[in-house]
Motif scaffolding. Structure first.
Motif, PDB file in Angstrom:
ATOM      1  N   TYR A  72      17.476  37.696  52.822  1.00  0.00           N
ATOM      2  CA  TYR A  72      18.875  38.117  52.962  1.00  0.00           C
ATOM      3  C   TYR A  72      19.527  38.345  51.605  1.00  0.00           C
ATOM      4  O   TYR A  72      20.429  39.163  51.468  1.00  0.00           O
ATOM      5  CB  TYR A  72      19.671  37.119  53.816  1.00  0.00           C
ATOM      6  CG  TYR A  72      20.026  35.817  53.149  1.00  0.00           C
ATOM      7  CD1 TYR A  72      21.232  35.668  52.484  1.00  0.00           C
ATOM      8  CD2 TYR A  72      19.157  34.736  53.185  1.00  0.00           C
ATOM      9  CE1 TYR A  72      21.567  34.482  51.869  1.00  0.00           C
ATOM     10  CE2 TYR A  72      19.477  33.547  52.578  1.00  0.00           C
ATOM     11  CZ  TYR A  72      20.678  33.418  51.918  1.00  0.00           C
ATOM     12  OH  TYR A  72      20.997  32.240  51.307  1.00  0.00           O
ATOM     13  N   PHE A  89      17.247  45.468  67.917  1.00  0.00           N
ATOM     14  CA  PHE A  89      17.440  44.360  68.841  1.00  0.00           C
ATOM     15  C   PHE A  89      17.804  44.927  70.211  1.00  0.00           C
ATOM     16  O   PHE A  89      18.933  45.352  70.437  1.00  0.00           O
ATOM     17  CB  PHE A  89      18.518  43.416  68.314  1.00  0.00           C
ATOM     18  CG  PHE A  89      18.169  42.878  66.961  1.00  0.00           C
ATOM     19  CD1 PHE A  89      17.135  41.958  66.808  1.00  0.00           C
ATOM     20  CD2 PHE A  89      18.834  43.323  65.830  1.00  0.00           C
ATOM     21  CE1 PHE A  89      16.775  41.497  65.560  1.00  0.00           C
ATOM     22  CE2 PHE A  89      18.487  42.853  64.577  1.00  0.00           C
ATOM     23  CZ  PHE A  89      17.448  41.945  64.441  1.00  0.00           C
ATOM     24  N   LEU A  92      20.944  43.858  72.161  1.00  0.00           N
ATOM     25  CA  LEU A  92      22.276  44.139  71.631  1.00  0.00           C
ATOM     26  C   LEU A  92      22.587  45.620  71.892  1.00  0.00           C
ATOM     27  O   LEU A  92      21.664  46.426  72.042  1.00  0.00           O
ATOM     28  CB  LEU A  92      22.317  43.876  70.119  1.00  0.00           C
ATOM     29  CG  LEU A  92      22.699  42.472  69.643  1.00  0.00           C
ATOM     30  CD1 LEU A  92      21.685  41.440  70.104  1.00  0.00           C
ATOM     31  CD2 LEU A  92      22.789  42.443  68.129  1.00  0.00           C
ATOM     32  N   LEU A 100      25.177  45.150  62.499  1.00  0.00           N
ATOM     33  CA  LEU A 100      24.325  44.229  61.745  1.00  0.00           C
ATOM     34  C   LEU A 100      23.790  44.877  60.462  1.00  0.00           C
ATOM     35  O   LEU A 100      23.206  44.199  59.629  1.00  0.00           O
ATOM     36  CB  LEU A 100      23.169  43.733  62.621  1.00  0.00           C
ATOM     37  CG  LEU A 100      23.544  42.657  63.645  1.00  0.00           C
ATOM     38  CD1 LEU A 100      22.343  42.292  64.499  1.00  0.00           C
ATOM     39  CD2 LEU A 100      24.079  41.408  62.955  1.00  0.00           C
ATOM     40  N   VAL A 103      25.232  43.106  57.609  1.00  0.00           N
ATOM     41  CA  VAL A 103      25.270  41.645  57.699  1.00  0.00           C
ATOM     42  C   VAL A 103      24.894  40.953  56.390  1.00  0.00           C
ATOM     43  O   VAL A 103      25.448  39.930  56.035  1.00  0.00           O
ATOM     44  CB  VAL A 103      24.393  41.141  58.882  1.00  0.00           C
ATOM     45  CG1 VAL A 103      22.913  41.275  58.582  1.00  0.00           C
ATOM     46  CG2 VAL A 103      24.703  39.700  59.236  1.00  0.00           C
TER      47      VAL A 103
ATOM     48  N   GLN B 172      30.251  38.717  63.970  1.00  0.00           N
ATOM     49  CA  GLN B 172      28.981  38.976  63.297  1.00  0.00           C
ATOM     50  C   GLN B 172      28.041  37.775  63.463  1.00  0.00           C
ATOM     51  O   GLN B 172      26.833  37.949  63.590  1.00  0.00           O
ATOM     52  CB  GLN B 172      29.265  39.276  61.812  1.00  0.00           C
ATOM     53  CG  GLN B 172      28.139  39.932  61.076  1.00  0.00           C
ATOM     54  CD  GLN B 172      27.958  41.423  61.424  1.00  0.00           C
ATOM     55  OE1 GLN B 172      28.034  41.836  62.573  1.00  0.00           O
ATOM     56  NE2 GLN B 172      27.698  42.227  60.414  1.00  0.00           N
ATOM     57  N   ARG B 175      26.488  38.210  66.935  1.00  0.00           N
ATOM     58  CA  ARG B 175      25.476  39.268  66.932  1.00  0.00           C
ATOM     59  C   ARG B 175      24.212  38.764  66.246  1.00  0.00           C
ATOM     60  O   ARG B 175      23.095  39.001  66.714  1.00  0.00           O
ATOM     61  CB  ARG B 175      26.001  40.506  66.189  1.00  0.00           C
ATOM     62  CG  ARG B 175      27.015  41.290  66.972  1.00  0.00           C
ATOM     63  CD  ARG B 175      27.377  42.590  66.252  1.00  0.00           C
ATOM     64  NE  ARG B 175      28.370  42.393  65.197  1.00  0.00           N
ATOM     65  CZ  ARG B 175      29.687  42.423  65.399  1.00  0.00           C
ATOM     66  NH1 ARG B 175      30.161  42.631  66.599  1.00  0.00           N
ATOM     67  NH2 ARG B 175      30.521  42.245  64.395  1.00  0.00           N
ATOM     68  N   SER B 176      24.404  38.060  65.122  1.00  0.00           N
ATOM     69  CA  SER B 176      23.240  37.550  64.386  1.00  0.00           C
ATOM     70  C   SER B 176      22.467  36.556  65.241  1.00  0.00           C
ATOM     71  O   SER B 176      21.236  36.566  65.263  1.00  0.00           O
ATOM     72  CB  SER B 176      23.682  36.854  63.102  1.00  0.00           C
ATOM     73  OG  SER B 176      24.455  37.726  62.325  1.00  0.00           O
ATOM     74  N   ARG B 178      22.293  36.380  68.504  1.00  0.00           N
ATOM     75  CA  ARG B 178      21.551  37.061  69.564  1.00  0.00           C
ATOM     76  C   ARG B 178      20.381  37.849  68.986  1.00  0.00           C
ATOM     77  O   ARG B 178      19.328  37.968  69.609  1.00  0.00           O
ATOM     78  CB  ARG B 178      22.500  37.965  70.366  1.00  0.00           C
ATOM     79  CG  ARG B 178      23.366  37.146  71.323  1.00  0.00           C
ATOM     80  CD  ARG B 178      24.340  38.006  72.088  1.00  0.00           C
ATOM     81  NE  ARG B 178      25.362  38.563  71.213  1.00  0.00           N
ATOM     82  CZ  ARG B 178      25.804  39.806  71.284  1.00  0.00           C
ATOM     83  NH1 ARG B 178      25.310  40.636  72.167  1.00  0.00           N
ATOM     84  NH2 ARG B 178      26.747  40.215  70.464  1.00  0.00           N
ATOM     85  N   ALA B 179      20.570  38.371  67.762  1.00  0.00           N
ATOM     86  CA  ALA B 179      19.462  39.084  67.117  1.00  0.00           C
ATOM     87  C   ALA B 179      18.305  38.113  66.860  1.00  0.00           C
ATOM     88  O   ALA B 179      17.145  38.427  67.131  1.00  0.00           O
ATOM     89  CB  ALA B 179      19.939  39.706  65.804  1.00  0.00           C
ATOM     90  N   SER B 181      17.652  35.478  68.492  1.00  0.00           N
ATOM     91  CA  SER B 181      17.014  35.073  69.732  1.00  0.00           C
ATOM     92  C   SER B 181      16.025  36.142  70.201  1.00  0.00           C
ATOM     93  O   SER B 181      15.079  35.839  70.915  1.00  0.00           O
ATOM     94  CB  SER B 181      18.040  34.742  70.814  1.00  0.00           C
ATOM     95  OG  SER B 181      18.502  35.915  71.412  1.00  0.00           O
ATOM     96  N   HIS B 182      16.214  37.383  69.782  1.00  0.00           N
ATOM     97  CA  HIS B 182      15.190  38.379  70.102  1.00  0.00           C
ATOM     98  C   HIS B 182      14.007  38.282  69.142  1.00  0.00           C
ATOM     99  O   HIS B 182      12.859  38.247  69.553  1.00  0.00           O
ATOM    100  CB  HIS B 182      15.750  39.792  70.072  1.00  0.00           C
ATOM    101  CG  HIS B 182      14.673  40.832  70.213  1.00  0.00           C
ATOM    102  ND1 HIS B 182      13.967  40.999  71.375  1.00  0.00           N
ATOM    103  CD2 HIS B 182      14.130  41.685  69.308  1.00  0.00           C
ATOM    104  CE1 HIS B 182      13.051  41.932  71.196  1.00  0.00           C
ATOM    105  NE2 HIS B 182      13.130  42.364  69.955  1.00  0.00           N
ATOM    106  N   ALA B 187      15.205  39.660  62.332  1.00  0.00           N
ATOM    107  CA  ALA B 187      16.542  39.286  61.895  1.00  0.00           C
ATOM    108  C   ALA B 187      16.531  38.924  60.411  1.00  0.00           C
ATOM    109  O   ALA B 187      17.404  39.337  59.645  1.00  0.00           O
ATOM    110  CB  ALA B 187      17.048  38.107  62.728  1.00  0.00           C
ATOM    111  N   ILE B 192      19.803  39.005  57.795  1.00  0.00           N
ATOM    112  CA  ILE B 192      20.540  37.894  58.389  1.00  0.00           C
ATOM    113  C   ILE B 192      20.100  36.595  57.721  1.00  0.00           C
ATOM    114  O   ILE B 192      18.898  36.358  57.548  1.00  0.00           O
ATOM    115  CB  ILE B 192      20.299  37.843  59.914  1.00  0.00           C
ATOM    116  CG1 ILE B 192      20.931  39.071  60.578  1.00  0.00           C
ATOM    117  CG2 ILE B 192      20.854  36.555  60.524  1.00  0.00           C
ATOM    118  CD1 ILE B 192      20.618  39.226  62.038  1.00  0.00           C
ATOM    119  N   ASN B 193      21.068  35.803  57.313  1.00  0.00           N
ATOM    120  CA  ASN B 193      20.758  34.503  56.721  1.00  0.00           C
ATOM    121  C   ASN B 193      20.425  33.550  57.874  1.00  0.00           C
ATOM    122  O   ASN B 193      21.291  32.865  58.417  1.00  0.00           O
ATOM    123  CB  ASN B 193      21.949  34.016  55.912  1.00  0.00           C
ATOM    124  CG  ASN B 193      21.651  32.720  55.183  1.00  0.00           C
ATOM    125  OD1 ASN B 193      20.663  32.038  55.470  1.00  0.00           O
ATOM    126  ND2 ASN B 193      22.502  32.370  54.234  1.00  0.00           N
TER     127      ASN B 193
END
Lengths: 238, 301
Positions: A72, A89, A92, A100, A103, B172, B175-176, B178-179, B181-182, B187, B192-193
């Motif tokens: 990140y 994703f 989503l 994202l 992000v 955000q 969304r992160s 749920r991302a 979780s996929h 992610a 994404i941190n």
């Protein structure tokens, strides 16, 4: 200055040596390709560069070593990865996927709204599907979404992992046209990994051939297209 | 008919408490594919944080009121959240790349540690949860009663779930989450941190369980360090029933479980009440392992 310099990059998966010391560079503003067969180590190379797997060797981004940096943070500096298998994703919506895109970029001054509009100009079909779940998109649209999401973060270096995988020929052509456009119009530096050697070499300034974890050949895209070995092994010509 | 309405009110109240706990299970499962077996103890920690806060932090002679209740709830949410993140950081994070079975065993170990550690710290004998809410029965006519505890349970769970819904679907962070979780790997690569998001997920899930702990203490005012065990398991079953990993599913599963328990206790016998949840678990696993809203994907544990 080169945007990315990779020297002696090596990755082991357990006892298997997936990368055995790979060196290459990506000059600013260019499209550089890594081509090679399945299992040659292309995806592993990209993962190592973006900090997603442990590696040995040095990766310099904008002249700074990235050793030990988390993904990140690299994304925060503009090293943005559009992962293999369309890396979107599906659970989503299209819009949420695009949101994202920024992000990891909160430290950079990224203009989400403007970049979103620019992406819709490149991929009008995404705009029509904005509220749909990303999983309901076609393969080509998912790839567009992955690229659009990466562009929204204003990449200094865009890592594209097999954007043509599993797509119909017309869609592949469209995707490659877009890659050329973002390189020309937005001056985005691209490191492209592809099995589709012919298409990749056509649009690349420079390319490297990766074979079982090592670079076996390198040269200008146009030179490699005419290289006899490349023709025989990767382009299916005789 | 009046009986039925009364049982339904009671069942919904119980279901709301289960829902708050089940949400934590399902959120943590979403991001880590881990059943956090210590979650029942995080719930227990909420009840005890609330109890000690009410006993020692409030000035002597404080009268029960809505304001006091809210303060106790917030204290409990903080207590549980702190415990949740400690567990995440010291027990689960070092095992992030370990085989899943290791983390599962660790979770069970943490759960036992907290149950018996709790007996060491809080004492093994039950303690009375202080009266923090003025208790009053409201006669709805025809022998149907709604008490102020139940109203508080409904309102508080509703508000917390609305906030959660907002966090998960409009921010955000959501969304992160749920991302992740996929695909945690994707992610991570797109910026994404992941550790931060998992950390916040534990804070939120644990805080909800903490609030549930206080509501439970208010409704059943005798608490001991093993109190998390059964409600924890039941909330877990509720999450499985609704489809583990699915936030709406957790609420639906919890409400269904709360209602069925109350109906069984009311119409058949309260002896079977606790057995029911496990019968439901077995049936779900046999007939629809993904749960009501879950995906068809079969998860190997």
């Amino acid at each position: 200055m080169d945007t990315l310099t990779v020297s002696d990059l090596a990755v082991n998966y357990g006892n298997v040596q997936a990368l055995k010391g790979v060196s290459f560079k990506v000059p600013k503003g260019q499209i550089v390709s890594l081509i090679g067969a399945n299992g040659a180590g292309k995806t592993t190379t990209l993962k190592a560069i973006s900090g997603a797997c442990a590696s040995k060797g040095t990766v310099m981004f904008h002249g700074q070593p990235t050793t030990g940096m988390e993904s990140y943070k690299l994304v925060g500096q503009g090293l943005i990865h559009a992962p293999e298998g369309r890396g979107i994703f599906p659970n989503l919506t299209v819009m949420e996927n695009l949101q994202l895109g920024i992000v990891g970029r909160h430290s950079a001054k990224v203009n989400f709204q403007k970049n979103l509009e620019d992406s819709f100009k490149l991929f009008p079909r995404l705009q029509e599907r904005i509220t749909q779940m990303a999983g309901t998109l076609s393969g080509g649209e998912q790839q567009m979404l992955a690229i659009a999401r990466a562009l929204i973060g204003e990449p200094e270096l865009l890592l594209l992992d097999e954007p043509s995988l599993g797509l119909a020929p017309q869609v592949v052509k469209l995707i490659f046209d877009i890659i050329v456009r973002i390189n020309k119009e937005k001056q985005v530096t691209v490191l492209l990994v592809e099995q589709n050697a012919k298409q990749a070499l056509k649009i690349s300034h420079y390319a490297y051939v990766l074979e079982t974890g090592k670079i076996s050949l390198e040269g200008k895209g146009s030179d490699l297209l005419n290289n006899e070995d490349v023709k025989k092994i990767y382009l299916g010509e005789h | 008919m009046n009986d039925f309405i009364q049982h339904t009110i009671n069942g919904l109240a119980l279901g709301s408490i289960y829902a708050l706990v089940a949400l934590g299970y399902t959120m943590v499962f979403g991001v880590l594919q881990l059943i956090n077996f210590a979650h029942g103890e995080i719930f227990m920690m909420g009840a005890f944080s609330g109890l000690y806060f009410a006993r020692y932090a409030l000035p002597a002679g404080t009268q029960p009121s809505i304001g006091v209740t809210l303060m106790v709830v917030v204290a409990a949410m903080i207590g549980s959240a702190v415990l949740g993140v400690i567990i995440e950081k010291f027990a689960y994070r070092p095992l992030r790349k370990a085989p899943r079975i290791n983390i599962l065993i660790t979770a069970i170990g943490v759960s036992l540690l907290l149950q018996y550690g709790g007996q060491l710290i809080f004492g093994a004998s039950p303690q009375f949860f202080p009266t923090i809410l003025p208790r009053q029965n409201i006669d709805l006519g025809g022998d149907i009663f709604l008490d102020t505890n139940q109203i508080t349970i409904f309102l508080l769970s509703f508000v917390l779930m609305v906030i959660l819904q907002y966090l998960v679907f409009k921010t955000q962070f959501g969304r992160s989450m749920r991302a992740i979780s996929h695909s945690l790997e994707t992610a991570n690569v797109i910026g994404i941190n992941v550790n931060k998001v998992i950390f916040i997920t534990f804070i939120i899930g644990s805080a909800l369980a903490g609030a549930a702990g206080v509501l439970y203490g208010v409704a059943y005012p005798k608490i001991d360090p093993l109190l998390g065990l059964l409600p924890g398991l039941k909330a877990f079953i509720a999450a499985v029933l609704g489809g583990i990993g699915n936030i709406t599913g957790a609420v639906i599963g919890a409400v269904l479980l709360g209602l069925s328990e109350t109906y069984v206790a009311g119409y058949i016998s309260s002896t079977y009440r606790d057995a029911l949840a496990f019968v439901i678990l077995i049936l779900v696993l046999l007939l629809r392992p993904g749960g009501i809203l879950g995906s068809k994907k079969i998860e190997k544990v």
